[in-house]
Design a protein around this motif. Sequence first.
Motif, PDB file in Angstrom:
ATOM      1  N   PHE A  86      -7.619   8.175  -8.072  1.00  0.00           N
ATOM      2  CA  PHE A  86      -6.772   7.177  -7.409  1.00  0.00           C
ATOM      3  C   PHE A  86      -6.647   7.487  -5.912  1.00  0.00           C
ATOM      4  CE2 PHE A  86      -2.797   4.887  -6.468  1.00  0.00           C
ATOM      5  CZ  PHE A  86      -3.128   3.658  -7.005  1.00  0.00           C
ATOM      6  N   GLY A  94      -8.964   1.669   0.537  1.00  0.00           N
ATOM      7  CA  GLY A  94      -7.701   1.122   1.043  1.00  0.00           C
ATOM      8  C   GLY A  94      -7.334  -0.191   0.375  1.00  0.00           C
ATOM      9  N   SER A  95      -6.887  -1.159   1.187  1.00  0.00           N
ATOM     10  CA  SER A  95      -6.399  -2.421   0.635  1.00  0.00           C
ATOM     11  C   SER A  95      -7.512  -3.238  -0.024  1.00  0.00           C
ATOM     12  CB  SER A  95      -5.721  -3.248   1.731  1.00  0.00           C
ATOM     13  OG  SER A  95      -6.647  -3.563   2.747  1.00  0.00           O
ATOM     14  N   ARG A 136      -5.966  -8.685 -10.952  1.00  0.00           N
ATOM     15  CA  ARG A 136      -6.266  -9.766 -11.898  1.00  0.00           C
ATOM     16  C   ARG A 136      -5.211  -9.869 -12.992  1.00  0.00           C
ATOM     17  NH1 ARG A 136      -7.362 -12.531  -9.661  1.00  0.00           N
ATOM     18  NH2 ARG A 136      -8.575 -13.940 -10.904  1.00  0.00           N
ATOM     19  N   LEU A 185      -7.855   5.026  -2.757  1.00  0.00           N
ATOM     20  CA  LEU A 185      -7.006   4.582  -1.642  1.00  0.00           C
ATOM     21  C   LEU A 185      -7.587   5.038  -0.309  1.00  0.00           C
ATOM     22  CD1 LEU A 185      -3.325   4.973  -2.904  1.00  0.00           C
ATOM     23  CD2 LEU A 185      -4.813   2.968  -2.934  1.00  0.00           C
ATOM     24  N   GLY A 201      -6.412  -8.248  -6.632  1.00  0.00           N
ATOM     25  CA  GLY A 201      -7.471  -7.393  -7.179  1.00  0.00           C
ATOM     26  C   GLY A 201      -7.101  -6.760  -8.504  1.00  0.00           C
ATOM     27  N   ALA A 242      -9.325  -2.377  -2.327  1.00  0.00           N
ATOM     28  CA  ALA A 242      -9.259  -2.142  -3.774  1.00  0.00           C
ATOM     29  C   ALA A 242      -8.241  -3.044  -4.466  1.00  0.00           C
ATOM     30  CB  ALA A 242      -8.921  -0.674  -4.053  1.00  0.00           C
ATOM     31  N   LEU A 243      -7.365  -3.690  -3.669  1.00  0.00           N
ATOM     32  CA  LEU A 243      -6.353  -4.588  -4.251  1.00  0.00           C
ATOM     33  C   LEU A 243      -6.660  -6.057  -3.960  1.00  0.00           C
ATOM     34  CD1 LEU A 243      -2.997  -2.718  -3.480  1.00  0.00           C
ATOM     35  CD2 LEU A 243      -4.473  -2.531  -5.474  1.00  0.00           C
ATOM     36  N   GLN A 244      -7.728  -6.304  -3.231  1.00  0.00           N
ATOM     37  CA  GLN A 244      -8.027  -7.656  -2.757  1.00  0.00           C
ATOM     38  C   GLN A 244      -8.958  -8.387  -3.736  1.00  0.00           C
ATOM     39  OE1 GLN A 244      -7.208 -10.371  -1.372  1.00  0.00           O
ATOM     40  NE2 GLN A 244      -7.190  -9.782   0.808  1.00  0.00           N
ATOM     41  N   TYR A 245      -8.982  -9.727  -3.615  1.00  0.00           N
ATOM     42  CA  TYR A 245     -10.017 -10.518  -4.291  1.00  0.00           C
ATOM     43  C   TYR A 245     -11.383  -9.946  -3.937  1.00  0.00           C
ATOM     44  CZ  TYR A 245      -6.870 -14.427  -5.509  1.00  0.00           C
ATOM     45  OH  TYR A 245      -5.888 -15.209  -6.039  1.00  0.00           O
ATOM     46  N   GLY A 300     -11.300  -6.909 -12.170  1.00  0.00           N
ATOM     47  CA  GLY A 300     -10.343  -6.160 -11.363  1.00  0.00           C
ATOM     48  C   GLY A 300     -11.000  -5.204 -10.373  1.00  0.00           C
ATOM     49  N   THR A 301     -10.618  -5.337  -9.108  1.00  0.00           N
ATOM     50  CA  THR A 301     -11.235  -4.539  -8.048  1.00  0.00           C
ATOM     51  C   THR A 301     -10.830  -3.076  -8.154  1.00  0.00           C
ATOM     52  OG1 THR A 301     -10.792  -6.510  -6.716  1.00  0.00           O
ATOM     53  CG2 THR A 301     -11.857  -4.680  -5.611  1.00  0.00           C
ATOM     54  N   LEU A 302      -9.539  -2.832  -8.350  1.00  0.00           N
ATOM     55  CA  LEU A 302      -9.047  -1.451  -8.430  1.00  0.00           C
ATOM     56  C   LEU A 302      -9.781  -0.677  -9.524  1.00  0.00           C
ATOM     57  CD1 LEU A 302      -7.039   0.810  -7.726  1.00  0.00           C
ATOM     58  CD2 LEU A 302      -5.422  -0.243  -9.317  1.00  0.00           C
ATOM     59  N   ASN A 303      -9.944  -1.294 -10.682  1.00  0.00           N
ATOM     60  CA  ASN A 303     -10.626  -0.606 -11.787  1.00  0.00           C
ATOM     61  C   ASN A 303     -12.083  -0.308 -11.449  1.00  0.00           C
ATOM     62  OD1 ASN A 303      -8.245  -0.773 -13.175  1.00  0.00           O
ATOM     63  ND2 ASN A 303      -8.837  -2.586 -14.360  1.00  0.00           N
ATOM     64  N   MET A 332       0.828  -1.216   0.000  1.00  0.00           N
ATOM     65  CA  MET A 332       0.000   0.000   0.000  1.00  0.00           C
ATOM     66  C   MET A 332       0.864   1.270   0.000  1.00  0.00           C
ATOM     67  SD  MET A 332      -2.954  -1.297  -0.195  1.00  0.00           S
ATOM     68  CE  MET A 332      -3.875   0.244  -0.220  1.00  0.00           C
TER      69      MET A 332
END
Lengths: 389, 389
Positions: free
Chosen positions: B40, B48-49, A230, B44, A228, B51-54, B256-259, A33
């Motif tokens: 972005f 937070g995290s 992918r 964040l 996340g 957005a990067l997780q499954y 994709g989670t972030l997207n 992060m």
Amino acid sequence: MEVSVIREILKVVSQPDMISLAGGIPAPQSFPMDIMNDLFAGVLERFGSQALQYDRSEGFTPFRQALAEFLHGKGIRVTADDLLVFSGSQAVLDALGKVMLSASTRVAVEAPTYLGALQAFAPYAPQYIRLQSDDQGLIPESLEAALKSNGVTMIYLVPTFQNPTGRTLPLARRKAIAALIQRYNALLIEDDPYRDLRYHGQTLPTIKQFAPDHVVYVGTMSKIFAPGLRLGYCAAPRAVHQWLVVAKQGTDLHTGTLNQALAAEYLNGGYLEAHLPKICHLYRPKLAAILAAIDKYLPAEFKCSRPQGGMFVWVQAPVGWDMQALYWEAIAQKVAFVPGQYFFAHAGEGAETMRLNFTMAQPAVLETAIKRLAGVIAAHKVDHALASA
Amino acid sequence: MEVSVIREILKVVSQPDMISLAGGIPAPQSFPMDIMNDLFAGVLERFGSQALQYDRSEGFTPFRQALAEFLHGKGIRVTADDLLVFSGSQAVLDALGKVMLSASTRVAVEAPTYLGALQAFAPYAPQYIRLQSDDQGLIPESLEAALKSNGVTMIYLVPTFQNPTGRTLPLARRKAIAALIQRYNALLIEDDPYRDLRYHGQTLPTIKQFAPDHVVYVGTMSKIFAPGLRLGYCAAPRAVHQWLVVAKQGTDLHTGTLNQALAAEYLNGGYLEAHLPKICHLYRPKLAAILAAIDKYLPAEFKCSRPQGGMFVWVQAPVGWDMQALYWEAIAQKVAFVPGQYFFAHAGEGAETMRLNFTMAQPAVLETAIKRLAGVIAAHKVDHALASA
């Protein structure tokens, strides 16, 4: 549909106060992060609007170049042109299913094998050939028997820290398997998501290195960067490679450009190199904690795997135990796992097994979870005794 | 494989000095580059995290909620639960193919229809039923004839600014088609990527609004945010919805989670509302420029569509012309397009047609391109005359 059953089973995992050993999910603390702002700034500066634009089905060239260099450093000799990027390694498996499988084809798999592979292949309805494994993974003689009986379209294997068992194939078996697939001109899918999550022992070479023209090597950024995003990839023999590109184009045109650009920055900027030891440092005590708790609390007749890395420990109870039934009792005690039966291609196997994930929970929480599980097992034993009395 | 042929054809597009009217690509100037840092930072801060997780196969909940609200504002009454997020609308079409199609099924399509849909459905090998269109798109009587003959598993339609023709179905036809699919209990795929790219005229209601239980509505963020994020979505009848989730899980687990988090910020922060008029402002003069150039330079017997939005103009030459042959001559003159034949489900159709994209090049460059094309056509006419002399 088994998939739906598992979805129902795992829905309870998000209940409050549940300790989940069920997922195959990295700890959020493992995500970098602190550098995400730098990566994003780097992407905008270096690639600008290109990072938001349509891109090639093969993958974003700067990412493939960075990836080739990264893999080269690990002895996996591939060029950027050899690599295809997919929307997670799950999408590689789906594309392989689309290109290689149909109802008249046969896939040789371990028992147990990775559930996601079975889900990816399911729509193409292949038949499964069961390979024999022991504590060291696939037994080469079993593969040879399957290849001799012929008609095997492909073999699917997770040779390192296998999902679900955590088992790792030793060097001699890797070489033996490479020799076999060359001799029988067979295609092996080497799914290798956990390779870099090694907490003890020596890294082993991939099977791809011993038989480059017979192996589709499958990797992912999910465990060493962030799931996340992918981002999965593969390096396939040329004849398979070109069909995978066509399949990929019809499936989702290409994988997200921004995410690939972020990964290129992550690799090129030396961030991964700096971050990976932190991930291993985070998970090493968790593996130790779950193994210690199992030794301390679970009955001696419950055997468990002793992985040196990855995300999972596999527990095998004596025959007669039904972990699916135990699951609901464990849920009532606020601890979740995945009943092992779902990792078998053939119905009726693995009722006495379960998969435990150790990467999400903190070490102390892992001990609590195993203690609760031991309580459920003990109560179940009493129930069994009463029922048969 | 036609797909591979097209790939070969389009490879030349990236040659230096080439003017490409071939792609279906938004202008990079249409991307909201100026707000990407804000988006972005917002992601964040808010997620937070996570957005990067499954994440869930159905899609990231905050994005689905924002999307439902956005669609509601356009009269498309869906809830977050009705929406499924996919890796681009191409992935929706692939999943529909996986769930609905096989060699024994029939899909009714326009002629011409969207090439990407044919590519998505190809691995499932359905048969195609040809629907009749005119300048206003699908002729309802033709659909009724197809439905009467029965055995139609699904109908695929791009009702607004169709790819490749730019045609838009008028209101009366939308209502007639909605009535027909209800009467015959048929399933319609309403693919609607260009809806918001309207430069003239009045927005029309979707067919989904008139027949909500018989339409899979398919949308995308590619044309109103950024295609490199690969965000498509659909709202399907319940019975189809649940199978799409299972298919999605096997194909790439989730998008994709972030997207999705970035898109949620884009919608919730009011950015889209502010940005969309800029996109239309950018494309409006391009549409005017290409139509004016066609009127000015192309032979009168070359008919072209007159869209009020979208990304494409369709040109139909007199029968006997072969646009595939013309393509290579145009390439020599540094202008590229897509020969129309690839947009037909049945071989042998559309040799005299071509699709021209007008969103990538500047208005003055579009004029240059059409002028060059006119030169190639004129030279070709002379060749024809000489050959037959």
